[in-house]
Design an enzyme around this catalytic site. Structure first.
Site, PDB file in Angstrom:
ATOM      1  N   HIS A   1      -7.747  -5.152  -1.577  1.00 23.63           N
ATOM      2  CA  HIS A   1      -6.483  -4.560  -1.119  1.00 23.63           C
ATOM      3  C   HIS A   1      -5.734  -5.471  -0.151  1.00 23.63           C
ATOM      4  CE1 HIS A   1      -3.762  -1.227  -0.854  1.00 23.63           C
ATOM      5  NE2 HIS A   1      -3.948  -1.039   0.427  1.00 23.63           N
TER       6      HIS A   1
ATOM      7  N   SER B   1       0.842  -1.190   0.000  1.00 18.68           N
ATOM      8  CA  SER B   1       0.000   0.000   0.000  1.00 18.68           C
ATOM      9  C   SER B   1       0.886   1.252   0.000  1.00 18.68           C
ATOM     10  CB  SER B   1      -0.973  -0.031   1.186  1.00 18.68           C
ATOM     11  OG  SER B   1      -1.983   0.945   1.061  1.00 18.68           O
TER      12      SER B   1
ATOM     13  N   ASP C   1      -9.155  -4.603  -6.317  1.00 22.11           N
ATOM     14  CA  ASP C   1      -8.827  -3.673  -5.230  1.00 22.11           C
ATOM     15  C   ASP C   1      -9.693  -2.419  -5.351  1.00 22.11           C
ATOM     16  OD1 ASP C   1      -7.639  -1.987  -3.347  1.00 22.11           O
ATOM     17  OD2 ASP C   1      -5.619  -2.708  -3.780  1.00 22.11           O
TER      18      ASP C   1
END
Length: 725
Positions: free
Chosen positions: A702, A595, A670
């Protein structure tokens, strides 16, 4: 009936790996070899001396909800069993979701997740005395079903509208009628509020059960994002409203429905529509609603008090910040109806403040170069505030009590590491969860003076297993950059570490605003994977760069308007510092992250191409132009205002600098950091004619999990590391 303790939930199995001292990926991701026990499923009752928990009778194997004493754990009564909650032949799950007077329980069944914090389910109300079960609605699953405090009604959301089920009249009433998918949402949040302001249910009962304050989101002009889901013969397009940085947000309004008059009033939020309403909260007065109003730059926060009968509101307090303001849930209205408590960074560190209801500050309760990290609540009978803070160290957390006067501060936790507390309703007792980098959770019951009542879980077996596998924790260090900034870090070294040898190093980074990875706490599977790599001869290092949290406002907000620049400089300096250590092979330093950490790893392997031999980026943001409005603009403002801040540290713009080995990973489903980020970065690398590897996980969000996904993912990363570092 066997006397149970508070339910102890084993988070997996404890089978040992084939070799008693060698960690395998199966141990971490499939067998649960290193899983620890925790105290779960407990709910304090109103008296503060007893709690309810979900238990199992070892003789009948029947589950039941037990009422027990905090003091000794003895069962007072079995409130109901699995046999009591069979509805039309269907066994419902046990629940401890009591209404305020503890006569009814709300049960959710057949739950379906939507986004990170939202789900829908079929709900049922179970009356304890009569054992009567009432289906909340037969017209479709409900979101956010909530019992009124008096237990006579249930409010819920379906198809973007709010409904009320009157349990006495057995009537379902629709109170909003304009809800439309991807256009109008009543009683729930849009995607970006759920993700960035961390709440999904957007309606709230008043204490007298006569009113519901709720949000309405008009997202008609928010651009649509479309994801392809590869599920059937023809892939399905999933579309939802996602405001990217600089794009239009939902227009938010606040309303109050009056159940007796069957009318709705709209709260006056001012003339500006391009703003945020990050929180609403009822005061102790059931006719007075507090609304938090924030400008789009998120550096000005107004506290409005609204009369819900008329909708008229008044600003009683305004906070402004030269950077931005983080919103939290610490706002607490005292039962005396005359004061409220909040936390604020107005002196550069997050501290407790007491105010009158007219917005005049009475006093700052805590102060110092440390942060209050959680407000647990106030015992108004004794005038005591309970909170968690970093007073001893930014790497640690301790639990404290202090008077509302700001005097008589007392530390209630006594072991260094990370301490978190869960208090009973009247603050008579609290459960203390302690861990450190060297010891898993040690959970105790204590009285409000900090005295030990009993040990609930010592995780002795988990510690023994960790020792057998040479999982000994992290070694903390601190170093200064060439610009004089002191940074915290940790190392995980091989168990047979020899300081006369030189080891390859894999750095782990997240690095985003307000985050923290370097902390004295026991961590989960990702940290176990680091020990797995250490057994293969790698040193794993982690450094918290500028912009990370818990060291005060100036450190955290130094990256304002220029995300990625200082963070990358600090990680590069960290790699150079590690390279100078006698036990590090300076030619074999890699970095990876997920991320925001994937963003950082991508920047480091491009802008720091001469330093890093390898990088892995999982689900990275590759340009902040692709990410959502609330998060991104909080730190960068809009692309229209700050083009340079968006483009100067986008990995896409540095693709031609790549030199080392690079692995790019993303889930195609995602909804948070869109697959688009990796697609466009890979295109930039291709056009720069740079060799790299990439992996995508079909339909995964995600978190990239489900089935064998995690073991496959970490196996792929392990192979990439062992081949290239």
């Amino acid at each position: 009936m066997k006397q149970p303790l508070i339910m102890l939930m084993l988070m997996g199995g404890t089978a040992l790996a084939q070799s008693p001292h060698t960690i395998t990926l199966e141990d971490i991701f499939q067998k649960g070899t290193f899983d620890t026990k925790t105290v779960s499923g407990l709910r304090s009752l109103k008296d503060g001396k007893t709690y309810v928990s979900i238990e199992s009778n070892p003789e009948t194997k029947l589950g039941y909800v037990a009422k027990s004493n905090y003091r000794d754990g003895k069962v007072v009564e079995a409130i109901y069993t699995e046999k009591d909650i069979i509805y039309k032949g269907k066994k419902l799950p046990l629940s401890t979701d009591f209404n305020w007077d503890e006569t009814k329980i709300l049960i959710a069944a057949d739950s379906e997740p939507i986004y990170r914090r939202s789900s829908k389910a079929n709900h049922y109300v179970f009356e304890i005395a009569s054992k009567k079960i009432t289906e909340v609605s037969s017209k479709g699953k409900q979101l956010f079903a909530t019992l009124s405090p008096d237990g006579t009604k249930v409010a819920f959301v379906r198809d973007n509208n709010i409904f009320i089920k009157d349990l006495l009249l057995a009537e379902e009433t629709q109170i909003t009628h304009d809800g439309v998918s991807n256009k109008i949402i009543n009683g729930g949040t849009d995607w970006v509020y759920e993700e960035e302001f961390a709440f999904a249910k957007a309606f709230f009962w008043s204490s007298d059960s006569k009113k519901i304050a709720y949000y309405k989101f008009n997202e008609a002009e928010v651009p649509v994002y479309s994801m392809t889901l590869f599920e059937q013969l023809y892939p399905r397009e999933y579309q939802y409203k996602y405001p990217k940085a600089g794009e239009k947000n939902s227009v938010v309004s606040i309303h109050c429905y009056h159940t007796e008059e069957k009318k709705t009033t709209q709260i006056d939020l001012g003339s500006e529509q391009d703003q945020y309403i990050p929180r609403i909260k009822w005061t102790q007065n059931p006719d007075l609603l507090c609304v938090l109003r924030m400008n789009r730059h998120q550096n000005k926060l107004d506290y409005l008090f609204a009369n819900v009968a008329t909708g008229v509101s008044n600003t009683i307090l305004t906070e402004e910040n030269k950077y931005y303001i983080d919103v939290n849930d610490d706002l607490t209205f005292l039962q005396n109806g005359e004061q409220f408590l909040l936390t604020s960074e107005q002196d550069g560190y997050n501290h407790l403040y007491l105010y009158n209801m007219d917005g005049r500050q009475i006093r700052q309760i805590t102060s110092g170069e440390w942060l209050v990290t959680k407000l647990y609540g106030v015992n108004e009978k004794t005038g005591t505030v309970y909170y968690q803070s970093t007073e001893k160290s930014p790497l640690q957390r301790d639990v404290y009590a202090i008077d509302l006067t700001g005097k008589n501060k007392k530390m209630l936790s006594n072991s260094p590491g990370t301490n978190t507390a869960t208090f009973s309703t009247d603050f008579s007792y609290y459960i203390l969860d302690h861990s450190s980098t060297h010891s898993p959770a040690y959970i105790t019951l204590n009285d409000n003076d900090g005295r030990l009542v009993r040990v609930l879980e010592d995780n002795k077996k988990a510690k023994q297993i960790a020792d057998q596998f040479s999982i000994t924790g992290s070694e903390f260090f601190q170093f200064k950059t060439t610009t004089g900034v002191s940074l915290n870090g940790y190392l995980i070294k091989p168990a047979n570490f020899d300081d006369s040898k030189k080891y390859p190093v894999l750095m782990y980074v997240y690095g985003g605003p307000g985050s923290q990875n370097v902390a004295d706490s026991w961590t989960g599977s990702r940290n176990l994977w680091f020990h797995y790599l250490a057994q293969k001869g790698y040193i794993v290092a982690c450094i918290d760069n500028r912009g990370t949290g818990f060291r005060g406002e100036e450190f955290q907000k130094s990256t304002y308007l220029n995300l990625g620049k200082l963070e990358t400089e600090d990680q590069i300096e960290g790699a150079k510092w590690l390279a100078k250590q006698s036990f590090v092979d300076s030619e074999r330093i890699g970095i990876w992250g997920w991320s925001y950490g994937g963003y950082m790893a991508s920047l480091c392997i491009t802008k720091g191409a001469d330093i890093f031999k390898l990088a892995i980026a999982v689900a990275p943001v590759t340009t902040w132009r692709y990410y959502d409005s609330i998060y991104t603009e909080r730190y960068l403002r809009t692309p229209q205002e700050n083009q340079q801040g968006y483009d100067d540290n986008s990995p896409i713009n540095y693709a031609d600098r790549l030199k080392g080995k690079f692995l790019l990973i993303h889930g195609t489903g995602d909804d948070n950091v869109h697959f688009q980020n990796s697609v466009m970065f890979s295109e930039a690398l291709i056009q720069a004619n740079k060799p790299f590897e990439q992996a995508y996980y079909p339909n995964k969000n995600h978190g990239i999990y489900g089935g064998n996904t995690r073991i496959h993912l970490y196996g792929k990363m392990t192979d990439f590391i062992t081949k290239n570092l």
